[in-house]
Design a protein around this motif. Structure first.
Motif, short mmCIF file in Angstrom:
data_model
loop_
_atom_site.label_atom_id
_atom_site.label_comp_id
_atom_site.label_asym_id
_atom_site.label_seq_id
_atom_site.Cartn_x
_atom_site.Cartn_y
_atom_site.Cartn_z
N THR A 1 32.36 39.96 33.29
CA THR A 1 33.66 39.54 33.79
C THR A 1 34.74 39.65 32.72
OG1 THR A 1 32.49 38.05 35.25
CG2 THR A 1 34.83 37.72 35.07
N THR A 2 34.37 39.42 31.47
CA THR A 2 35.34 39.60 30.39
C THR A 2 35.78 41.06 30.30
OG1 THR A 2 34.35 37.77 29.18
CG2 THR A 2 35.70 39.31 27.91
N TRP B 1 35.73 43.14 32.77
CA TRP B 1 36.50 43.33 34.00
C TRP B 1 37.95 42.90 33.80
CZ3 TRP B 1 36.03 45.43 38.72
CH2 TRP B 1 36.79 44.94 39.76
N ALA C 1 36.76 38.79 41.52
CA ALA C 1 35.65 38.19 40.79
C ALA C 1 35.13 36.95 41.51
CB ALA C 1 36.10 37.83 39.37
N VAL D 1 30.23 34.67 36.06
CA VAL D 1 31.41 35.32 36.63
C VAL D 1 32.48 34.29 36.97
CG1 VAL D 1 32.24 36.62 38.64
CG2 VAL D 1 30.17 37.35 37.46
N SER E 1 36.05 34.15 35.08
CA SER E 1 37.26 34.43 35.88
C SER E 1 38.20 33.24 35.85
CB SER E 1 36.88 34.80 37.31
OG SER E 1 36.25 33.72 37.95
#
Length: 131
Positions: A56-57, A59, A84, A103, A107
């Protein structure tokens, strides 16, 4: 309403086998019954949580780099956070809950950073940067 003048009928004895037998002595030092042990069928471990955080980072870095000013950065981050969170919800229901936790945490942090920067700009310039 008429008062009842007679007495109540006597209770019948319980059926055979209803009461425990009286010839057994009580157990000594019996203690409480054993407590049940509940175990998670799919426990959340650190590995999947860290992989969800890392993915997620990446992303958020990719989506944040699409913006050329603060307003577009904030909107790209909001869009990335919505996607996310949807992915985290799907993962929590039918996937790995550890990755879903990672996640969701990443997020939330990414969206918090974007909104903090947006709020600081708004406070310092008295101009809302998202419109």
């Amino acid at each position: 309403m008429a008062d009842r003048q007679g007495s109540w009928p006597a209770a019948e004895p319980p059926p055979p086998g209803y009461l425990p037998p009286r010839d057994l002595p009580p157990p000594l030092f019996s203690g409480p019954p054993p407590r049940p042990t509940y175990r998670e069928p799919h426990p959340v471990t650190a590995g999947p949580v860290i992989s969800g955080l890392a993915a997620t980072t990446v992303w958020f870095v990719l989506f944040g780099s699409l913006g050329d000013d603060l307003g577009s950065y904030a909107w790209w981050t909001v869009g990335a956070a919505i996607v996310a969170w949807a992915v985290a919800a799907v993962l929590a229901v039918i996937g790995d809950r550890g990755v879903a936790v990672g996640v969701a945490v990443a997020s939330g942090l990414g969206l918090s950073v974007a909104l903090l920067v947006t709020t600081l700009r708004w406070v310092t310039t008295q101009d809302w940067p998202l419109w």
